[in-house]
Design a protein around this motif. Structure first.
Motif, PDB file in Angstrom:
ATOM      1  N   GLY A  19      -2.156   6.828   2.577  1.00  0.00           N
ATOM      2  CA  GLY A  19      -3.218   6.498   3.530  1.00  0.00           C
ATOM      3  C   GLY A  19      -3.279   7.512   4.659  1.00  0.00           C
ATOM      4  N   SER A  20      -2.091   7.943   5.120  1.00  0.00           N
ATOM      5  CA  SER A  20      -2.081   8.968   6.152  1.00  0.00           C
ATOM      6  C   SER A  20      -2.484  10.315   5.557  1.00  0.00           C
ATOM      7  N   ALA A  21      -2.006  10.582   4.355  1.00  0.00           N
ATOM      8  CA  ALA A  21      -2.255  11.899   3.752  1.00  0.00           C
ATOM      9  C   ALA A  21      -3.716  12.074   3.337  1.00  0.00           C
ATOM     10  N   ILE A  22      -4.246  11.092   2.631  1.00  0.00           N
ATOM     11  CA  ILE A  22      -5.611  11.244   2.129  1.00  0.00           C
ATOM     12  C   ILE A  22      -6.591  11.033   3.257  1.00  0.00           C
ATOM     13  N   GLY A  23      -7.385  12.031   3.506  1.00  0.00           N
ATOM     14  CA  GLY A  23      -8.339  11.935   4.606  1.00  0.00           C
ATOM     15  C   GLY A  23      -9.311  13.080   4.500  1.00  0.00           C
ATOM     16  N   LEU A  24      -9.822  13.481   5.643  1.00  0.00           N
ATOM     17  CA  LEU A  24     -10.773  14.586   5.649  1.00  0.00           C
ATOM     18  C   LEU A  24     -10.150  15.868   5.120  1.00  0.00           C
ATOM     19  N   GLY A  25      -8.812  15.947   5.211  1.00  0.00           N
ATOM     20  CA  GLY A  25      -8.131  17.122   4.690  1.00  0.00           C
ATOM     21  C   GLY A  25      -8.476  17.372   3.232  1.00  0.00           C
ATOM     22  N   ASN A  26      -8.536  16.318   2.450  1.00  0.00           N
ATOM     23  CA  ASN A  26      -8.834  16.488   1.025  1.00  0.00           C
ATOM     24  C   ASN A  26     -10.310  16.705   0.762  1.00  0.00           C
ATOM     25  N   TYR A 104     -10.149  17.906  17.227  1.00  0.00           N
ATOM     26  CA  TYR A 104     -11.234  18.442  16.403  1.00  0.00           C
ATOM     27  C   TYR A 104     -11.472  17.632  15.132  1.00  0.00           C
ATOM     28  N   TYR A 105     -10.416  16.939  14.698  1.00  0.00           N
ATOM     29  CA  TYR A 105     -10.555  16.090  13.501  1.00  0.00           C
ATOM     30  C   TYR A 105     -11.619  15.022  13.753  1.00  0.00           C
ATOM     31  N   SER A 106     -11.601  14.521  14.974  1.00  0.00           N
ATOM     32  CA  SER A 106     -12.535  13.462  15.336  1.00  0.00           C
ATOM     33  C   SER A 106     -13.985  13.952  15.359  1.00  0.00           C
ATOM     34  N   PHE A 225       0.190  21.592   3.970  1.00  0.00           N
ATOM     35  CA  PHE A 225       0.895  20.832   5.004  1.00  0.00           C
ATOM     36  C   PHE A 225      -0.057  19.854   5.692  1.00  0.00           C
ATOM     37  N   PHE A 226      -1.226  20.356   6.012  1.00  0.00           N
ATOM     38  CA  PHE A 226      -2.209  19.514   6.694  1.00  0.00           C
ATOM     39  C   PHE A 226      -2.539  18.295   5.845  1.00  0.00           C
ATOM     40  N   SER A 227      -2.784  18.564   4.567  1.00  0.00           N
ATOM     41  CA  SER A 227      -3.222  17.495   3.682  1.00  0.00           C
ATOM     42  C   SER A 227      -2.133  16.438   3.474  1.00  0.00           C
ATOM     43  N   LEU A 228      -0.880  16.883   3.504  1.00  0.00           N
ATOM     44  CA  LEU A 228       0.206  15.912   3.296  1.00  0.00           C
ATOM     45  C   LEU A 228       0.731  15.345   4.619  1.00  0.00           C
ATOM     46  N   SER A 229       0.043  15.627   5.716  1.00  0.00           N
ATOM     47  CA  SER A 229       0.467  15.157   7.045  1.00  0.00           C
ATOM     48  C   SER A 229       1.857  15.644   7.423  1.00  0.00           C
ATOM     49  N   LEU A 230       2.214  16.842   6.959  1.00  0.00           N
ATOM     50  CA  LEU A 230       3.557  17.342   7.248  1.00  0.00           C
ATOM     51  C   LEU A 230       3.586  18.109   8.558  1.00  0.00           C
ATOM     52  N   GLY A 231       4.804  18.373   9.031  1.00  0.00           N
ATOM     53  CA  GLY A 231       4.974  19.269  10.156  1.00  0.00           C
ATOM     54  C   GLY A 231       4.660  18.663  11.499  1.00  0.00           C
ATOM     55  N   MET A 232       4.700  17.368  11.628  1.00  0.00           N
ATOM     56  CA  MET A 232       4.529  16.800  12.956  1.00  0.00           C
ATOM     57  C   MET A 232       5.036  15.391  13.076  1.00  0.00           C
ATOM     58  N   GLY A 233       5.937  15.058  12.197  1.00  0.00           N
ATOM     59  CA  GLY A 233       6.617  13.800  12.445  1.00  0.00           C
ATOM     60  C   GLY A 233       5.969  12.546  11.902  1.00  0.00           C
ATOM     61  N   ILE A 327      -5.834   7.078  12.800  1.00  0.00           N
ATOM     62  CA  ILE A 327      -5.001   6.051  13.405  1.00  0.00           C
ATOM     63  C   ILE A 327      -3.547   6.514  13.453  1.00  0.00           C
ATOM     64  N   SER A 328      -3.102   7.198  12.370  1.00  0.00           N
ATOM     65  CA  SER A 328      -1.719   7.678  12.392  1.00  0.00           C
ATOM     66  C   SER A 328      -1.543   8.774  13.448  1.00  0.00           C
ATOM     67  N   LEU A 329      -2.613   9.509  13.736  1.00  0.00           N
ATOM     68  CA  LEU A 329      -2.518  10.536  14.779  1.00  0.00           C
ATOM     69  C   LEU A 329      -2.492   9.912  16.178  1.00  0.00           C
ATOM     70  N   VAL A 330      -3.393   8.942  16.404  1.00  0.00           N
ATOM     71  CA  VAL A 330      -3.471   8.288  17.718  1.00  0.00           C
ATOM     72  C   VAL A 330      -2.174   7.549  18.022  1.00  0.00           C
TER      73      VAL A 330
HETATM   74  N1  TRP Z   1      -3.396  14.442   6.228  1.00  0.00           N
HETATM   75  C1  TRP Z   1      -4.596  14.000   6.841  1.00  0.00           C
HETATM   76  C2  TRP Z   1      -5.782  14.521   6.048  1.00  0.00           C
HETATM   77  O1  TRP Z   1      -5.608  15.137   5.039  1.00  0.00           O
HETATM   78  C3  TRP Z   1      -4.712  14.386   8.284  1.00  0.00           C
HETATM   79  C4  TRP Z   1      -3.504  14.000   9.029  1.00  0.00           C
HETATM   80  C5  TRP Z   1      -3.105  12.742   9.346  1.00  0.00           C
HETATM   81  C6  TRP Z   1      -2.503  14.860   9.454  1.00  0.00           C
HETATM   82  N2  TRP Z   1      -1.889  12.762   9.943  1.00  0.00           N
HETATM   83  C7  TRP Z   1      -1.517  14.059  10.017  1.00  0.00           C
HETATM   84  C8  TRP Z   1      -2.354  16.214   9.395  1.00  0.00           C
HETATM   85  C9  TRP Z   1      -0.353  14.615  10.489  1.00  0.00           C
HETATM   86  C10 TRP Z   1      -1.199  16.798   9.894  1.00  0.00           C
HETATM   87  C11 TRP Z   1      -0.216  16.002  10.402  1.00  0.00           C
HETATM   88  O2  TRP Z   1      -6.891  14.331   6.423  1.00  0.00           O
END
Ligand code: TRP
Length: 455
Positions: A19-26, A104-106, A225-233, A327-330
């Protein structure tokens, strides 16, 4: 102290992480990255980066999270109390980056919202396939509408976090994510039937020789990394909720593969339409907002009602997918303000809204009145996106793998990954995973990062 909540089952773990991973990134970012970086070469680099680098980083993040049983801010300090100060900085970064991305995602969330309203008004069905492209141009260069949509989108997400009704949305997304899958497959079928579609498929999967370079790979790794929500906890925090008898490798691989598949499907739905519509694949962040309406408009010639319904469902599903990510970002920011400064959740949420909303307005304007402000050919929005995924996420991911590989004891890592030896993960497989985490991931991230800057 209250015992930490746990996810109920493996399915729940994968669902929440996906749910966190799949988003606008994909759906939004992947196709436009493919278009800007040469098609198939990018797709192949992305697959390689995901399996060889992101997956080990992912496993490292959940391992760190489950071992420390705390959120990203404190995870490293908890594992290495002697250097608390140093790790606190890293923890702080992992709070700052999501807020940076949120700005910017918003804006893109806002665009999707606008397109949902347009779908309700049957606008794509009513205009000719040629005209829908112009629609987008005049929308993003205008001042007020994109800002209004961005603020509306962000306010909704922040409100959800403030009210603590997140779990409702997450439950809802279990319905919409599968729906999005089905809709994308429908779009693929239709998109492939458009005249000239095969050029899009070739563009995605047939590499032209000679255009692989380090730049492509940096962008592919950043995208992964972006798509998998990596690199920021975010994944570290999710890791801390995983039960101790859950198999981390299976859950991680499951999420990564699910996410990868979703991106490829989105590419397959969008690229053929891009070629059929004669849109330039390197058109940038607007790519899906130009090509997808083209699909709906041409579908609308024969089946107007069906086309309108599909487009409503499609944008609705995208918005929900984007919301679960936002929501996971906020939440990262709100939880931090709440835990560290004792700020009440509503007030913390308001602060996040005001700060990120304001910065987002600048990003939004960078397509219109502020488009003249550029650095190396990138406007403000592009710079934000570039800096987040090609610099910040890479540096953070690097730090995590180095931490798990060199600071944490090998025995602890082994303990988590094999669940104290209870998961019959054979020693060779653990050896491979550990080697990837300790050597392959950090060295490749660093090497690629540096080469990119030198070249
Ligand atoms: N992974 C999300 C996407 O593909 C965006 C996202 C949510 C994200 N949480 C994140 C990206 C944490 C980097 C880190 O749309």
């Amino acid at each position: 102290m209250k015992e930490r909540e746990h996810f109920g089952s493996r399915r729940a773990v994968i669902y929440a992480m996906a749910g966190s991973a799949i988003g606008l990134g994909n759906i939004w970012r992947f196709p436009y990255m493919v278009g800007e970086h040469g098609g198939a070469v990018f797709v192949i680099s992305y697959i390689v980066a995901t399996l060889l680098i992101s997956l080990p980083v992912f496993i490292a993040e959940v391992t760190l999270g489950r071992r420390s049983r705390t959120s990203a801010f404190g995870a490293m300090s908890a594992m290495d109390p002697r250097h608390k100060k140093r790790w606190r900085w890293v923890g702080l970064m992992s709070v700052f980056i999501p807020l940076f991305i949120l700005c910017y995602y918003s804006v893109i969330g806002g665009w999707s919202l606008y397109y949902l309203f347009k779908s309700f008004a049957f606008d794509f069905v009513k205009s000719s396939p040629e005209a829908v492209e112009g629609l987008f141009g005049s929308f993003i260069t205008s001042v007020w509408m994109p800002i209004l949509m961005h603020l509306l989108f962000l306010a909704t997400c922040v409100w959800i976090v403030a009210r603590g009704v997140k779990s409702g949305i997450e439950r809802f997304s279990r319905l919409t994510i599968p729906a999005l899958f089905v809709l994308i497959i429908l779009l693929i079928v239709y998109s492939l039937s458009l005249p000239g579609a095969s050029a899009g498929v070739e563009y995605l999967f047939r590499p032209e020789r000679g255009d692989l370079n380090v730049k492509t790979f940096v962008y592919a790794m950043g995208q992964s990394f972006f798509s998998l929500s990596l690199g920021m906890g975010a994944i570290v925090t999710y890791g801390s909720y995983i039960k101790s008898d859950e198999n981390l490798v299976v859950s991680s691989a499951g999420t990564a593969i699910f996410d990868l598949l979703f991106a490829l499907l989105a590419g397959l739905a969008i690229m053929p339409a891009v070629f059929a519509a004669g849109i330039e694949p390197g058109a940038g962040p607007g790519l899906i907002f130009q090509s997808v309406p083209f699909i709906f408009s041409s579908m609308g010639v024969k089946w107007p009602v069906l086309s309108a319904i599909v487009s409503i469902l499609f944008f609705l599903a995208i918005i929900v997918a984007a919301m679960t990510s936002v929501i996971s970002l906020v939440e990262v920011g709100v939880a931090f303000l709440h835990e560290r400064f004792g700020m009440k959740r509503p007030r913390a949420s308001l602060l996040v809204f005001l700060a990120c909303g304001a910065v987002g307005v600048v990003c939004s304007l960078s397509f219109g009145p502020l488009s003249g402000i550029q650095l190396v050919g990138k406007n403000i929005f592009d710079l934000f996106d570039w800096f987040a995924s090609n610099v910040l996420l890479l540096l953070m991911a690097f730090t995590v793998v180095v931490f798990v590989g060199f600071v944490m004891k090998k025995k602890d890592v082994w303990d988590e990954i094999t669940n104290g030896g209870r998961k019959k993960l054979n020693d060779r497989l653990f050896g491979v995973i550990y080697f990837l985490i300790k050597w392959v991931a950090p060295i490749s991230v660093l090497a690629i990062f540096i080469t990119n800057f030198i070249l």
